[in-house]
Scaffold this motif. Structure first.
Motif, PDB file in Angstrom:
ATOM      1  N   ALA A   1      24.445  27.257  13.982  1.00 45.57           N
ATOM      2  CA  ALA A   1      25.647  28.065  13.738  1.00 45.57           C
ATOM      3  C   ALA A   1      26.355  27.587  12.468  1.00 45.57           C
ATOM      4  CB  ALA A   1      26.583  27.983  14.941  1.00 45.57           C
ATOM      5  N   GLY A   2      26.459  26.277  12.289  1.00 46.75           N
ATOM      6  CA  GLY A   2      27.103  25.739  11.085  1.00 46.75           C
ATOM      7  C   GLY A   2      26.341  26.113   9.827  1.00 46.75           C
ATOM      8  N   GLY A   3      25.024  26.030   9.871  1.00 48.68           N
ATOM      9  CA  GLY A   3      24.225  26.408   8.702  1.00 48.68           C
ATOM     10  C   GLY A   3      24.379  27.875   8.368  1.00 48.68           C
ATOM     11  N   THR A   4      24.418  28.716   9.388  1.00 47.60           N
ATOM     12  CA  THR A   4      24.610  30.150   9.169  1.00 47.60           C
ATOM     13  C   THR A   4      25.981  30.415   8.556  1.00 47.60           C
ATOM     14  OG1 THR A   4      23.182  30.616  11.058  1.00 47.60           O
ATOM     15  CG2 THR A   4      24.602  32.405  10.318  1.00 47.60           C
TER      16      THR A   4
ATOM     17  N   HIS B   1      26.735  32.088   4.897  1.00 48.51           N
ATOM     18  CA  HIS B   1      27.549  33.292   4.811  1.00 48.51           C
ATOM     19  C   HIS B   1      28.696  33.094   3.811  1.00 48.51           C
ATOM     20  CE1 HIS B   1      29.376  37.012   6.057  1.00 48.51           C
ATOM     21  NE2 HIS B   1      30.517  36.391   6.360  1.00 48.51           N
ATOM     22  N   ARG B   2      29.344  31.917   3.819  1.00 51.35           N
ATOM     23  CA  ARG B   2      30.423  31.624   2.867  1.00 51.35           C
ATOM     24  C   ARG B   2      29.906  31.635   1.448  1.00 51.35           C
ATOM     25  NH1 ARG B   2      34.226  26.630   3.743  1.00 51.35           N
ATOM     26  NH2 ARG B   2      34.822  27.356   1.683  1.00 51.35           N
ATOM     27  N   ARG B   3      28.720  31.038   1.234  1.00 50.01           N
ATOM     28  CA  ARG B   3      28.146  31.003  -0.109  1.00 50.01           C
ATOM     29  C   ARG B   3      27.858  32.425  -0.601  1.00 50.01           C
ATOM     30  NH1 ARG B   3      23.289  27.073  -1.348  1.00 50.01           N
ATOM     31  NH2 ARG B   3      24.992  25.606  -1.485  1.00 50.01           N
TER      32      ARG B   3
ATOM     33  N   GLY C   1      30.881  34.192  -1.822  1.00 48.08           N
ATOM     34  CA  GLY C   1      31.430  33.639  -3.052  1.00 48.08           C
ATOM     35  C   GLY C   1      32.636  32.765  -2.823  1.00 48.08           C
ATOM     36  N   ASP C   2      32.883  32.314  -1.593  1.00 48.87           N
ATOM     37  CA  ASP C   2      34.024  31.444  -1.300  1.00 48.87           C
ATOM     38  C   ASP C   2      33.825  30.050  -1.874  1.00 48.87           C
ATOM     39  OD1 ASP C   2      35.132  33.530   0.048  1.00 48.87           O
ATOM     40  OD2 ASP C   2      34.627  32.759   2.057  1.00 48.87           O
ATOM     41  N   GLY C   3      32.595  29.695  -2.167  1.00 45.07           N
ATOM     42  CA  GLY C   3      32.302  28.342  -2.667  1.00 45.07           C
ATOM     43  C   GLY C   3      32.292  27.332  -1.535  1.00 45.07           C
ATOM     44  N   ILE C   4      31.626  26.256  -1.820  1.00 45.69           N
ATOM     45  CA  ILE C   4      31.521  25.217  -0.800  1.00 45.69           C
ATOM     46  C   ILE C   4      32.058  23.931  -1.354  1.00 45.69           C
ATOM     47  CG2 ILE C   4      29.961  23.893   0.626  1.00 45.69           C
ATOM     48  CD1 ILE C   4      28.140  26.252   0.726  1.00 45.69           C
TER      49      ILE C   4
END
Length: 170
Positions: A155-158, A162-164, A167-170
């Motif tokens: 779930a965390g990887g997904t 999804h954030r990447r 375009g939210d950036g990590i």
């Protein structure tokens, strides 16, 4: 072109070398059943080398069983015979010989004497200790914890992927 010529030449040489043996009928052998036996066991031998109504004299002297007779049988025009391996026979491979009554044709077969018959050997049981799998054991609580940890990681990887993509950036 050269490769094809070499292949055809090699094939022709192999066929030419095998032709005299095939034409002479040297493909017959002495079949030994069972091929592996324990001391005291009964052995059956058969051969088609002696012709339709042919008989033969068998020699199992190498294993200590002496001579025996192979008589014609109705099965595929074969001669068949039996002998018993002595209780005193030592483990090893022995050559069994049969000489046809007509002509001087001789065929051979191998008999293996073993301390235990092949079908009576002990088969391994249980799992192999390879270090892969089964690390958590058979405890259902530990198994559930491992499954939960894998689910959280998935779930965390997904979520991160999804954030990447947004375009939210990590």
């Amino acid at each position: 072109m050269r490769r094809t010529a070499r292949l055809l030449t090699g094939t022709a040489l192999v066929v030419a070398a095998a032709a005299p043996a095939y034409a002479a009928g040297d493909t017959a052998s002495l079949d030994v059943y069972p091929s592996t036996v324990v001391p005291g066991g009964q052995v059956t031998v058969n051969t088609a080398a002696c012709g339709d109504k042919g008989s033969a004299t068998g020699d199992a002297g190498a294993v200590g069983a002496g001579t025996f007779t192979l008589a014609p049988s109705a099965h595929n025009s074969e001669a068949i015979g039996r002998f018993q391996v002595p209780e005193s026979a030592q483990p090893g491979t022995y050559e069994i010989v049969a000489k046809c009554a007509e002509g001087n044709r001789q065929v051979t077969g191998d008999l293996v004497v073993a301390l235990s018959a092949a079908h009576e050997q002990v088969q391994p049981r249980g799992s192999l200790k390879t270090g892969v799998g089964g690390a958590l054991g058979s405890d259902p609580v530990q198994t559930a914890a491992g499954v939960a940890a894998l689910a959280v990681a998935a779930a965390g990887g997904t979520w991160l992927l999804h954030r990447r993509a947004r375009g939210d950036g990590i």
